[in-house]
Enzyme design. Sequence first.
Site, PDB file in Angstrom:
ATOM      1  N   LYS A  45       2.850  -5.206   5.210  1.00  0.00           N
ATOM      2  CA  LYS A  45       1.486  -5.000   5.704  1.00  0.00           C
ATOM      3  C   LYS A  45       1.133  -3.531   5.922  1.00  0.00           C
ATOM      4  CE  LYS A  45      -0.132  -8.179   5.527  1.00  0.00           C
ATOM      5  NZ  LYS A  45      -0.335  -8.752   4.146  1.00  0.00           N
ATOM      6  N   HIS A 108      10.721  -4.684   0.680  1.00  0.00           N
ATOM      7  CA  HIS A 108      10.484  -4.499   2.105  1.00  0.00           C
ATOM      8  C   HIS A 108      11.787  -4.243   2.845  1.00  0.00           C
ATOM      9  CE1 HIS A 108       6.326  -5.334   1.816  1.00  0.00           C
ATOM     10  NE2 HIS A 108       6.392  -6.634   1.732  1.00  0.00           N
ATOM     11  N   SER A 138      -2.009  -6.727  11.469  1.00  0.00           N
ATOM     12  CA  SER A 138      -2.066  -7.218  10.094  1.00  0.00           C
ATOM     13  C   SER A 138      -0.948  -8.243   9.855  1.00  0.00           C
ATOM     14  CB  SER A 138      -1.928  -6.034   9.134  1.00  0.00           C
ATOM     15  OG  SER A 138      -2.047  -6.457   7.808  1.00  0.00           O
TER      16      SER A 138
HETATM   17  P1  A3P Z   1      -5.218  -5.765   6.943  1.00  0.00           P
HETATM   18  O1  A3P Z   1      -4.528  -7.067   7.206  1.00  0.00           O
HETATM   19  O2  A3P Z   1      -5.268  -4.865   8.146  1.00  0.00           O
HETATM   20  O3  A3P Z   1      -6.567  -5.930   6.318  1.00  0.00           O
HETATM   21  P2  A3P Z   1       0.651  -5.150   2.240  1.00  0.00           P
HETATM   22  O4  A3P Z   1       0.139  -5.045   0.848  1.00  0.00           O
HETATM   23  O5  A3P Z   1       1.760  -4.195   2.556  1.00  0.00           O
HETATM   24  O6  A3P Z   1       0.988  -6.556   2.610  1.00  0.00           O
HETATM   25  O7  A3P Z   1      -0.531  -4.658   3.213  1.00  0.00           O
HETATM   26  C1  A3P Z   1      -1.698  -5.438   3.363  1.00  0.00           C
HETATM   27  C2  A3P Z   1      -2.666  -4.660   4.218  1.00  0.00           C
HETATM   28  O8  A3P Z   1      -3.176  -3.549   3.438  1.00  0.00           O
HETATM   29  C3  A3P Z   1      -3.901  -5.502   4.611  1.00  0.00           C
HETATM   30  O9  A3P Z   1      -4.328  -4.972   5.861  1.00  0.00           O
HETATM   31  C4  A3P Z   1      -4.856  -5.165   3.480  1.00  0.00           C
HETATM   32  O10 A3P Z   1      -6.206  -5.447   3.774  1.00  0.00           O
HETATM   33  C5  A3P Z   1      -4.593  -3.651   3.356  1.00  0.00           C
HETATM   34  N1  A3P Z   1      -5.067  -3.120   2.075  1.00  0.00           N
HETATM   35  C6  A3P Z   1      -4.719  -3.502   0.835  1.00  0.00           C
HETATM   36  N2  A3P Z   1      -5.436  -2.822  -0.082  1.00  0.00           N
HETATM   37  C7  A3P Z   1      -6.251  -1.976   0.589  1.00  0.00           C
HETATM   38  C8  A3P Z   1      -7.245  -1.020   0.206  1.00  0.00           C
HETATM   39  N3  A3P Z   1      -7.560  -0.806  -1.063  1.00  0.00           N
HETATM   40  N4  A3P Z   1      -7.872  -0.333   1.192  1.00  0.00           N
HETATM   41  C9  A3P Z   1      -7.574  -0.535   2.495  1.00  0.00           C
HETATM   42  N5  A3P Z   1      -6.651  -1.435   2.917  1.00  0.00           N
HETATM   43  C10 A3P Z   1      -6.002  -2.153   1.978  1.00  0.00           C
END
Ligand code: A3P
Length: 275
Positions: A45, A108, A138
């Site tokens: 996340k 991860h 998140s």
């Molecule tokens: P949120 O749950 O706060 O919205 P991962 O890919 O490591 O699982 O992380 C997911 C998090 O990154 C989510 O956060 C997601 O919305 C955010 N995220 C992914 N792409 C993004 C982007 N282009 N801009 C901003 N946040 C992004």
Amino acid sequence: MDLPPRPELFDFHGISMTHCFTDNWENIQNFQAKQDDILIATYPKAGTTWVSYMLDLLYFGQTFPERQISTSIYQTVPFLEINFDTLDLKTEVFLPLVSTRNTSVCEHISSNIVNYIKCFLLLQVVYVARNAKDNVVSFFHFDRMNKVVFGSWYDHVNGWWKKKQTHSKVHYMFYEDLIEDAGQELDKLCHFLDMSPSVETKTWILDRAQFHNMKNNTMVNHSVVPVMDFEISHFMRKGKVGDWKNHFTVAQNEMFDEDYKMKMTDSTLQFRTEI
Ligand code: A3P
């Protein structure tokens, strides 16, 4: 929606894991990386999908445009450690894929476990970290709709931070910097990877990798992943810095800060919880 049951946790080299990430361990240890392979390492996340997508666009966006409309991000940038029966995602399935050069794999797992991967020193590592408060919020929403665990955030971000000090091939990024100025972060990433894409290519990547474009793109928004229930929460949820303020009470925030201070005493890492 009927999700598979949450797998049991057990201790794996000091980290709580499920068999979905350890069953394939022998293949992971013997993973044959080549010098220009990229390992994207993150605590879940922290922006894994965002940076994976930027890298995929950087390397393959122009040369294999069909890849962007036909293949989901979890296949184009596979998780090294994942082994979900339901997804048919096994490292050996990916080996032919990753043997095309400059392919990224992401993981991860924490920095102490990565030492077990024999080829680690060959890899270029792009690490993405996110402030603990937004990361936990998140993760909270993610955990409601998915079934994962990954040990301590503190060990993860600090372990990789220490690795960065001794390995020149580790590029450490922050989610908050990406939110503030994705263009600048893309430039730094290109510099690390010794790439010089045109201004047009960079503008195109930044546009494709904007939150709302990724949220509406089924190849990267994870809506096709059968272990996630989007009726509970979305994978691309808010994409902001500071959402923790909508979740933490004042008392929880104080408790968090106290505990954080204690656990980060020896760390030189600095995070921003608002921008
Ligand atoms: P949120 O749950 O706060 O919205 P991962 O890919 O490591 O699982 O992380 C997911 C998090 O990154 C989510 O956060 C997601 O919305 C955010 N995220 C992914 N792409 C993004 C982007 N282009 N801009 C901003 N946040 C992004």
